[in-house]
Scaffold this motif. Structure first.
Motif, PDB file in Angstrom:
ATOM      1  N   PRO A   1     -47.142   0.294   2.577  1.00 32.62           N
ATOM      2  CA  PRO A   1     -45.961   1.088   2.219  1.00 32.62           C
ATOM      3  C   PRO A   1     -45.037   0.360   1.270  1.00 32.62           C
ATOM      4  CG  PRO A   1     -45.796   0.306   4.463  1.00 32.62           C
ATOM      5  CD  PRO A   1     -47.069  -0.238   3.927  1.00 32.62           C
ATOM      6  N   ASN A   2     -44.448   1.093   0.444  1.00 32.91           N
ATOM      7  CA  ASN A   2     -43.489   0.508  -0.459  1.00 32.91           C
ATOM      8  C   ASN A   2     -42.241   1.346  -0.541  1.00 32.91           C
ATOM      9  OD1 ASN A   2     -42.249  -0.823  -2.671  1.00 32.91           O
ATOM     10  ND2 ASN A   2     -44.232  -1.743  -3.018  1.00 32.91           N
ATOM     11  N   MET A   3     -42.386   2.631  -0.496  1.00 33.25           N
ATOM     12  CA  MET A   3     -41.216   3.484  -0.420  1.00 33.25           C
ATOM     13  C   MET A   3     -41.618   4.891  -0.099  1.00 33.25           C
ATOM     14  SD  MET A   3     -40.313   3.358  -4.324  1.00 33.25           S
ATOM     15  CE  MET A   3     -38.820   2.837  -3.566  1.00 33.25           C
TER      16      MET A   3
ATOM     17  N   SER B   1     -36.769   7.344  -4.202  1.00 33.12           N
ATOM     18  CA  SER B   1     -37.886   6.668  -4.847  1.00 33.12           C
ATOM     19  C   SER B   1     -37.765   6.609  -6.359  1.00 33.12           C
ATOM     20  CB  SER B   1     -39.172   7.402  -4.473  1.00 33.12           C
ATOM     21  OG  SER B   1     -40.231   7.050  -5.305  1.00 33.12           O
TER      22      SER B   1
END
Lengths: 407, 407
Positions: B186-188, B228
């Motif tokens: 996950p990153n955003m 995002s």
């Protein structure tokens, strides 16, 4: 300026106490008193929330209009917020009771509360508590620490500090204590802060000093983005240091403000690092911003980002989340022209520049992010303005404290 | 208007595919294609983040200036954000490759990405993926579902819908799919949404319909407050339904907008309810507000409050947090004049009114809050405006997904 032992009782003429009053829970200190033997100039800053707790409304009025202040009564357990007329009556009862026992006008007694919203404070318990406080009040570091402990909720450590500064050849002391985020029966992150000083300073200059200061101290911290109904920061100045009264800007005022800022930043950092469930203090310093306001906005946006806070908890160099949080802050900038660094006692690395990731070691980044205090340094390359904000990581315990306490 | 089976391939002339391209992970679908046999009018809304991913910059330019659009290439795994010139080159390669294989101009190919920020997309993998997509593209619900699955990241279910509406005696279909919050790495929380319709509608009216719609659908959801770098919502209209082209406001436009809103709200709710770690959809409906803008601000403030979200996770009727979140939203109101209700399939209770807590049963409140979809109804008693926002609860799994994935 030098840091000395103690907290709210460090300045001349200030006494304090912390007692068990059973406001909501038994067998824990939950009421505190700060008392000055001399009338004080007072200033305060209060929550910007439209929903203001009764003590906030009470204190705003008193700080504005009362000729002097001499005592503050604080309770934890119940916030006295959303309590209607009964809540205001409770403040009045507290001030009257304390005024009678301390032999001062009721208009010289400020009140502050922290705890569950919506419950009424049992009047008898709080007046009993005030009687205990009046009997227990004393000078010295022990009494100050008792008070700092009595305002704790889910805080894991009491938070206090004192400093001395020379003004006009006289030693002026500023002391303070605060409580941070969380409660045993948690309801919200309520910030309460109390500062005392024996400086001679006019009410107007005291107010100006406090208002200027909070923009770069307490207003730059966040644990969870929820602005409480009860946030209160008070400062009392009794003049016993004997310095020439500060009535205008100048060298004395500047030195006072510098010492004040040391105290407020110390307490603000303590509060952020002891946020609910926190395992690390998470500092973001923005330099090279186009304006001070932009610098503040950018720094706060990063320390408020849930995704970034979770990454800090995981010691994960997920810098994309930081750049993302800068990007949605509202401040304008060119992402290609930003530099990001991670810093801690574990070292310092350049992590992003020229619009892409730097060639850094993940292992080194993880080591740096595993320290108890982690700093993100952001250089915007747009101007000279800078600001620092303080938060904490987002851990399982934050969720546990705020969701699970009934089970 | 009625809901029918399918998603992006429900409208006439639309084909789709979802394939494994190994962009970042093996053995999972990570590339999708939407293709129209006929040129389409297109409209899009994109992230407001200052930091915009390469595909966002690419699509904004194309949607604005390209005479028509005919395909969208989507990948998960890598977001192609903060990737500099190489990232833009990647978009160009994708469009050219897809244009050649599909026999359409490269200016008719939109692209979208979701995943880790800061990594470069391997060019060979993405061109191989486009070859697979071109070979696999097909009509029908199965191909639409393949595409909806290929854009999933930590989404637990594919999200798609289709509706039919009569316009000018002709059956017009609108379909759509989206992905929500979270990734395997996950990153955003990146929101991607893709809508297709066979309605005949001018580019200008399509754009107006989409822009008006998002203010009350996708812009009213939040999983974690992090906007995002990649958020993208696209709509393609190919006119194959044969209705008289919508070129101005009027009955046809209104019916189209109504059907569009049904689709977007359905998808937005699905996205919120499937937020990272979510155990419940958390809806806040504000009525009686002074203005539409106030209603939106108030509703979003409640669903974004970490403390409120944690309370929903704990099925705890901690209404003080809701009132607090309304209070710091920025909208002005009188707290004494607000009514709060909790509603779900488990029942409905009045919890706050006349400035204090109502006399409610904690047991009943907990039962209501234990449902998989929970609504807070807020009556401001100030006017006629209303708005609804959708979020989710804050659970241990949110922290786990966003902090712990390296261990």
């Amino acid at each position: 300026m030098k840091q000395i032992e103690g907290g709210v009782t460090a300045a001349k003429g200030f006494q304090a106490a912390g007692v068990e009053a059973g406001i909501k829970y038994q067998n824990r200190r939950d009421m505190a008193l700060i008392y000055s033997t001399r009338p004080c100039a007072a200033a305060g800053t209060f929550t910007s929330n439209v929903v203001k707790a009764a003590p906030v409304l009470w204190d705003k009025e008193l700080v504005e209009n009362s000729p002097f202040v001499q005592a503050v009564i604080i309770n934890s357990g119940i916030a006295n917020a959303c309590t209607g007329k009964q809540g205001m009556d409770c403040c009045k009862t507290e001030s009257r009771c304390a005024g009678e026992l301390l032999g001062i006008p009721e208009s010289a007694v400020l009140v502050a509360s922290t705890g569950v919203i919506g419950m009424q404070i049992p009047t008898e318990r709080i007046t009993d508590g005030i009687r205990k406080l009046a009997a227990a009040k004393a000078e010295g570091p022990e009494a100050g620490l008792d008070a700092a402990k009595a305002i704790m909720t889910t805080d894991t450590v009491p938070k206090q500090i004192a400093v001395e500064v020379e003004l006009d050849g006289k030693t002026v002391t500023i002391g303070g204590m605060c409580k941070g985020s969380g409660m045993i029966h948690p309801n919200m992150c309520t910030m309460l802060g109390f500062l005392t000083t024996d400086a001679a300073i006019s009410k107007e200059m005291l107010r100006r000093a406090l208002r200027t200061d909070v923009a770069d101290s307490f207003n730059m911290i966040s644990v969870d983005g929820d602005t409480s109904t009860n946030d209160t920061l008070l400062i009392l100045a009794n003049g016993l240091a004997g310095n020439r009264e500060i009535t205008a800007e100048g060298e004395d005022y500047d030195r006072f403000c510098e010492a004040l800022h040391f105290v407020t930043v110390y307490l603000a950092r303590k509060m952020a690092g002891d946020g609910e469930g926190a395992t690390a203090l998470f500092e973001t310093k923005v330099i090279g911003a186009a304006s001070r306001e932009d610098a503040r906005t950018l720094a706060k946006s990063v320390i408020c980002s849930s995704l970034t806070k979770a990454a800090i908890f995981g010691h994960d160099a997920n810098w994309g989340r930081i750049l993302c949080a800068l990007g949605y802050s509202g401040a304008q900038f060119d992402p290609e022209n930003v530099d990001l660094y991670f810093q801690s006692t574990g070292g310092s690395i350049h992590i992003y520049g020229n619009g892409t990731a730097c060639d850094y070691s993940e292992e080194e980044a993880t080591r740096i992010l595993s320290a108890p205090e982690v700093t993100v340094l952001v250089d915007m390359h747009m101007g000279e303005a800078q600001a620092t904000a303080w938060g904490c990581d987002l851990s399982y315990d934050y969720v546990k404290i705020n969701a699970d306490y009934r089970s």
